[in-house]
Design a protein around this motif. Structure first.
Motif, PDB file in Angstrom:
ATOM      1  N   TRP A 145      -7.023  -3.013  -9.150  1.00  0.00           N
ATOM      2  CA  TRP A 145      -7.019  -4.502  -9.144  1.00  0.00           C
ATOM      3  C   TRP A 145      -7.412  -5.081  -8.078  1.00  0.00           C
ATOM      4  CZ3 TRP A 145      -3.726  -6.252  -5.592  1.00  0.00           C
ATOM      5  CH2 TRP A 145      -2.606  -5.153  -5.370  1.00  0.00           C
ATOM      6  N   VAL A 163      -4.327  -9.143   4.682  1.00  0.00           N
ATOM      7  CA  VAL A 163      -3.037  -9.857   5.014  1.00  0.00           C
ATOM      8  C   VAL A 163      -1.968  -9.737   3.825  1.00  0.00           C
ATOM      9  CG1 VAL A 163      -3.727 -11.573   6.801  1.00  0.00           C
ATOM     10  CG2 VAL A 163      -3.792 -12.268   4.525  1.00  0.00           C
ATOM     11  N   SER A 164      -2.351  -9.703   2.652  1.00  0.00           N
ATOM     12  CA  SER A 164      -1.476  -9.724   1.470  1.00  0.00           C
ATOM     13  C   SER A 164      -1.240  -8.305   1.194  1.00  0.00           C
ATOM     14  CB  SER A 164      -2.634 -10.404   0.348  1.00  0.00           C
ATOM     15  OG  SER A 164      -3.088 -11.539   0.279  1.00  0.00           O
ATOM     16  N   TRP A 165      -1.917  -7.542   1.187  1.00  0.00           N
ATOM     17  CA  TRP A 165      -1.542  -6.079   0.830  1.00  0.00           C
ATOM     18  C   TRP A 165      -1.601  -5.120   2.135  1.00  0.00           C
ATOM     19  CZ3 TRP A 165      -4.226  -9.187  -2.876  1.00  0.00           C
ATOM     20  CH2 TRP A 165      -3.247  -9.666  -3.772  1.00  0.00           C
ATOM     21  N   PRO A 166      -1.124  -5.254   3.241  1.00  0.00           N
ATOM     22  CA  PRO A 166      -1.695  -4.604   4.423  1.00  0.00           C
ATOM     23  C   PRO A 166      -1.443  -3.142   4.228  1.00  0.00           C
ATOM     24  CG  PRO A 166       0.465  -5.888   4.980  1.00  0.00           C
ATOM     25  CD  PRO A 166      -0.188  -6.289   3.325  1.00  0.00           C
ATOM     26  N   THR A 167      -0.181  -2.677   3.695  1.00  0.00           N
ATOM     27  CA  THR A 167       0.134  -1.278   3.543  1.00  0.00           C
ATOM     28  C   THR A 167      -1.270  -0.423   2.622  1.00  0.00           C
ATOM     29  OG1 THR A 167       2.184  -2.178   2.757  1.00  0.00           O
ATOM     30  CG2 THR A 167       1.955   0.267   2.980  1.00  0.00           C
ATOM     31  N   TYR A 168      -1.664  -1.355   1.546  1.00  0.00           N
ATOM     32  CA  TYR A 168      -2.724  -0.470   0.700  1.00  0.00           C
ATOM     33  C   TYR A 168      -3.895  -0.339   1.671  1.00  0.00           C
ATOM     34  CZ  TYR A 168       0.262  -1.205  -3.406  1.00  0.00           C
ATOM     35  OH  TYR A 168       1.207  -1.363  -4.244  1.00  0.00           O
ATOM     36  N   ILE A 181      -9.199  -9.052  -7.487  1.00  0.00           N
ATOM     37  CA  ILE A 181      -8.720  -9.896  -6.851  1.00  0.00           C
ATOM     38  C   ILE A 181      -9.466 -10.433  -5.750  1.00  0.00           C
ATOM     39  CG2 ILE A 181      -6.705 -10.568  -5.638  1.00  0.00           C
ATOM     40  CD1 ILE A 181      -5.714 -10.234  -8.147  1.00  0.00           C
ATOM     41  N   THR A 234      -4.346  -0.344   4.781  1.00  0.00           N
ATOM     42  CA  THR A 234      -4.370   0.472   6.104  1.00  0.00           C
ATOM     43  C   THR A 234      -3.866   1.784   5.897  1.00  0.00           C
ATOM     44  OG1 THR A 234      -2.204  -0.619   6.587  1.00  0.00           O
ATOM     45  CG2 THR A 234      -4.250  -1.271   7.735  1.00  0.00           C
ATOM     46  N   THR A 235      -3.428   2.313   4.623  1.00  0.00           N
ATOM     47  CA  THR A 235      -2.961   3.654   4.239  1.00  0.00           C
ATOM     48  C   THR A 235      -3.598   4.517   3.334  1.00  0.00           C
ATOM     49  OG1 THR A 235      -1.146   2.874   3.197  1.00  0.00           O
ATOM     50  CG2 THR A 235      -0.658   3.208   5.250  1.00  0.00           C
ATOM     51  N   PHE A 273      -8.651 -11.502   3.383  1.00  0.00           N
ATOM     52  CA  PHE A 273      -7.581 -11.896   2.480  1.00  0.00           C
ATOM     53  C   PHE A 273      -6.617 -10.671   1.843  1.00  0.00           C
ATOM     54  CE2 PHE A 273      -6.751 -12.289  -2.153  1.00  0.00           C
ATOM     55  CZ  PHE A 273      -5.892 -13.169  -2.192  1.00  0.00           C
ATOM     56  N   TYR A 296      -4.718  -4.417  15.280  1.00  0.00           N
ATOM     57  CA  TYR A 296      -5.336  -3.661  14.177  1.00  0.00           C
ATOM     58  C   TYR A 296      -6.278  -2.502  14.772  1.00  0.00           C
ATOM     59  CZ  TYR A 296      -4.079  -7.587  11.069  1.00  0.00           C
ATOM     60  OH  TYR A 296      -3.408  -8.353  10.330  1.00  0.00           O
TER      61      TYR A 296
END
Lengths: 178, 204, 368
Positions: free
Chosen positions: C126, C163-168, C130, C170-171, C160, C331
């Motif tokens: 998704w 900042v919204s889903w930083p874990t997804y 988005i 960056t990992t 965008f 970052y």
């Protein structure tokens, strides 16, 4: 009264009225404000050292003795802060008399934590703090040879918490003798 | 042509939508952007600002005959800052958790453009009751916008509104955090402003 | 030639200009076409914008092939979702705002492609959807559609999502086909960029820091980074395949060489001189998104300066911000933020570097 004098007098009157009103409000709210501060501290201390009934402040804002009903020492609470990603990360560490961690509370954003939502702010979540409970030495992240799982994507914050806890333990071990 | 005197009711209503201080006049944006990260904080901020706005409007209107034009601004500021300090103490004493969140924004109400703006533009040359209505109307307009923004931002960034869970668990496990950050506030107020302009254009 | 004739000619030109200004699609075309040929901004055929856009799409395809090879069919799926939803949301937004939908002018395809190229290959399905909605509806159409967006839509969407889903973001890296995530056999849990600042943490127990850095600076690592079998965002890992497409665009003069040259040049210089930079300049250039960013995103016509001098400034600024973020920031990668920040500075750069009309006196000369 000419207009220039009135200018001065009206300003004076305004200031006087405002000053007296504020003095009154200040006197009314002062005891309440101080009580609120003490309550907030005590409830936070109680969360990390549940065995204590009351707390005695030894060093202002950084070291408290936890006392039970008879006034005997049950443990200590230490506040320390190491630099995280957005600023200092304040932690409250509760230690029992054997020097084991019995409770850990990472300050909330309202208490001055400035970490990133979604990353560093996860340090306030329960699972992260619970990892520390029961430890008494070698507090470090897994990638630094310890046992603590870092928050994914927020190593800097996780490390700040771990080092804050480690610092607290090493610094105040002499207060733990009953 | 004679200009009809605006009705009492219109003093109250213009501030809510037609001349909404933040959305139409674009003043008081600093607290609007900074304190709307959740609906509760937004409501707290607007309640504090409303208290100051209504009372300063009433008091300034009461004493307006005695204030010389050349020193009106210092006197407005003294009156406004007195009320701000009172609300500051009151929050510390009775709503400490809200106070910790609102933090520096409470003292900053002193320089909130809406309050000085209404004092200067309205209360200084209108009667007490009219000024009260004007203050109330503008407060409602300010509150309305802040609560809408706070609710939308909280909804997207935390999946809750006023702390109440309104989204399924899968959403709350990975919410759209963008909205809690300053850019989210800017984009949201831009979108709201665009909607208002659109509504105005449609009305003709 | 008498004076009347000249006057008539001038009037005709003015009329033509007015006509252009009143119909947005034509006027954007004029703007765009300035970059293609260095002639006056006269009306071009509507096919020109599309032609350029499709050329860029074509130039991006080798990297897509590489991505499928390295990260598997999943990257094709992410790209397809991203492109399809970009076209869909772009057209829907155009319809909603009363503009004529232009699903096949190629611009939405580029946005979708670049957005997907900037995502880690392991993100949930998704996320490109988005992101595409944010890029096309909010960043592009809210600000007036093609030619009016103030920042690059794909990069804005990346920020965008970041900042919204930083874990997804960056990992969720995937191990590339034929190589470990970092390109180094010794380090398996991080992308090459992690070595820039966190090398000390990533040292395996049987090795010391200088040994690890020596490996990172070795020719074998250079080869991997250049070919692209290292971890990273979907479309950014293979410098080779990106450069093939980029060279094609530079030769056709679809993109100007100045921005990429200034960008990459600045990165090389800063990698050599800045304190705290332990890795070779080429490591910085070929890891992360610099090649993709410098050739395909920093050169976006709408959001980069139009003057030659301005483009050099723009490229240097991108390089400077990228390196500052990489070496001292929070970052690991600063490429996207550097381009976004310079996008915002573009109007200012254009103002500062506005060329003087031929024969006009400069302020200083007038004063003297």
């Amino acid at each position: 009264m000419n207009s220039r004098t009135w200018m001065v007098v009206s300003l004076l009157i305004t200031c006087l009225v405002a000053g007296f009103a504020l003095a009154e409000v200040f006197a009314m709210t002062k005891p309440k404000i101080e009580q609120q501060k003490i309550d907030a501290t005590n409830s936070a201390l109680g969360q990390v050292l549940a065995t204590a009934q009351s707390f005695k402040e030894i060093t202002k804002d950084s070291l408290w003795y936890g006392l039970n009903q008879s006034g005997a020492k049950t443990g200590i609470v230490i506040r320390s802060a190491r630099r995280g990603y957005g600023g200092p990360v304040p932690v409250l560490v509760g230690l029992d008399l054997a020097g084991r961690i019995v409770g850990l509370k990472v300050a909330s954003p309202a208490e001055g934590l400035k970490e990133t939502p979604g990353l560093g702010l996860k340090a306030t979540e329960d699972w992260f703090a619970r990892q520390f409970v029961g430890l008494d030495s070698a507090i470090a992240l897994k990638q630094e040879g310890g046992t603590i799982d870092a928050i994914s994507g927020a190593t800097i914050t996780s490390r700040a918490v771990a080092r804050g806890v480690a610092q607290a333990i090493s610094k105040y071990s002499e207060h733990l003798k009953p | 042509m004679t200009r009809t005197k605006p009705s009492r009711l219109s003093y109250l209503t213009t501030g809510i939508i037609k001349e909404n201080p933040t959305l139409i006049l674009m003043i008081g944006l600093c607290p609007t952007l900074a304190t709307t990260t959740s609906a509760r904080d937004a409501l707290g901020m607007s309640a504090a600002a409303s208290f100051v706005l209504i009372l300063s409007n009433v008091v300034i209107s009461l004493v307006r005959k005695f204030i010389q034009p050349s020193i009106r601004i210092p006197i407005f500021i003294i009156i406004i800052s007195t009320f701000v300090t009172i609300i500051d103490y009151a929050l510390q004493a009775y709503q400490p958790s809200l106070y910790r969140v609102l933090g520096v924004f409470v003292p900053l109400i002193v320089v909130n453009c809406i309050i000085l703006g209404r004092a200067e533009a309205f209360a200084y040359n209108h009667g007490v009751f009219d000024s009260f209505l004007d203050g109330l109307g503008n407060s409602l307009g300010f509150t309305l916008l802040l609560v809408v923004m706070g609710s939308v931002r909280e909804f997207f960034a935390a999946g809750t509104i006023f702390g109440k869970v309104v989204t399924p668990a899968w959403y709350r496990s990975a919410p759209m955090l963008f909205m809690i950050f300053p850019p989210g506030a800017f984009f949201l107020i831009g979108i709201l402003k665009a909607l208002v302009i659109k509504l105005k254009l449609d009305k003709g | 030639m008498n004076e009347d004739e000249i006057k008539v000619k001038a009037e005709v030109e003015v009329k033509a200009n007015v006509k252009e200004a009143s119909s947005p699609p034509v006027s954007t075309l004029t703007l765009t076409s300035t970059f293609v040929v260095s002639a006056s901004p006269h009306t071009r055929s509507p096919a020109t914008v599309s032609r350029i856009m499709w050329l860029v799409v074509f130039a991006l395809l080798p990297a897509l092939g590489g991505s499928v090879w390295f990260f598997g069919p999943r990257s094709l799926l992410l790209v397809a979702l991203s492109v399809a939803s970009s076209i869909l949301f772009d057209s829907l937004a155009q319809k909603a705002f009363g503009r004529k939908p232009t699903p096949f002018d190629g611009s939405a395809v580029i946005t979708g492609l670049l957005l997907a190229y900037n995502l880690p290959p392991g993100v949930p399905l998704w996320m490109p959807i988005i992101g595409a909605a944010f890029a096309t509806i909010v960043v592009k159409q809210f600000f007036g559609g093609l030619g009016h967006n103030f920042i690059n839509p794909a990069l804005a969407a990346r920020a965008f999502l970041m900042v919204s889903w930083p874990t997804y973001m960056t990992t969720l890296w995937l191990k590339p086909h034929g190589g470990p995530l970092s390109g180094l056999d010794a380090v398996s849990a991080a992308t090459p960029l992690a070595l820039v600042r966190r090398a000390a943490e990533l040292v395996p127990p049987d090795m010391n820091l200088s040994e690890l850095l020596r490996q990172a600076n070795s020719l074998a690592e250079l080869k991997r980074l250049f070919i692209g079998n290292v971890g990273g965002c979907l479309g950014e890992t293979s410098a080779l395949l990106l450069l093939v497409g980029a060279l094609f665009l530079v030769i056709l003069r679809v993109v100007d060489w100045r921005i990429p040259a200034a960008y990459i040049g600045t990165v090389i210089v800063l990698a050599l001189v800045l304190p705290g930079s332990h890795l070779m300049p080429w490591f910085h250039v070929f890891s992360g998104g610099i090649i993709l960013g410098a050739f395909f995103m920093a050169t976006d016509y709408v959001t980069s300066p139009i003057t030659a001098k301005g483009r050099i400034i723009f490229g240097v600024g991108c390089g400077l911000i990228t390196m500052l973020i990489r070496l001292y920031g929070g970052y690991p990668e600063g490429c996207s933020y550097s381009i976004l920040l310079m996008n915002v500075a573009t109007p200012l750069i254009d103002r500062l570097t506005r060329p003087h009309p031929f024969g006009a006196l400069r302020k200083r000369q007038v004063a003297a």
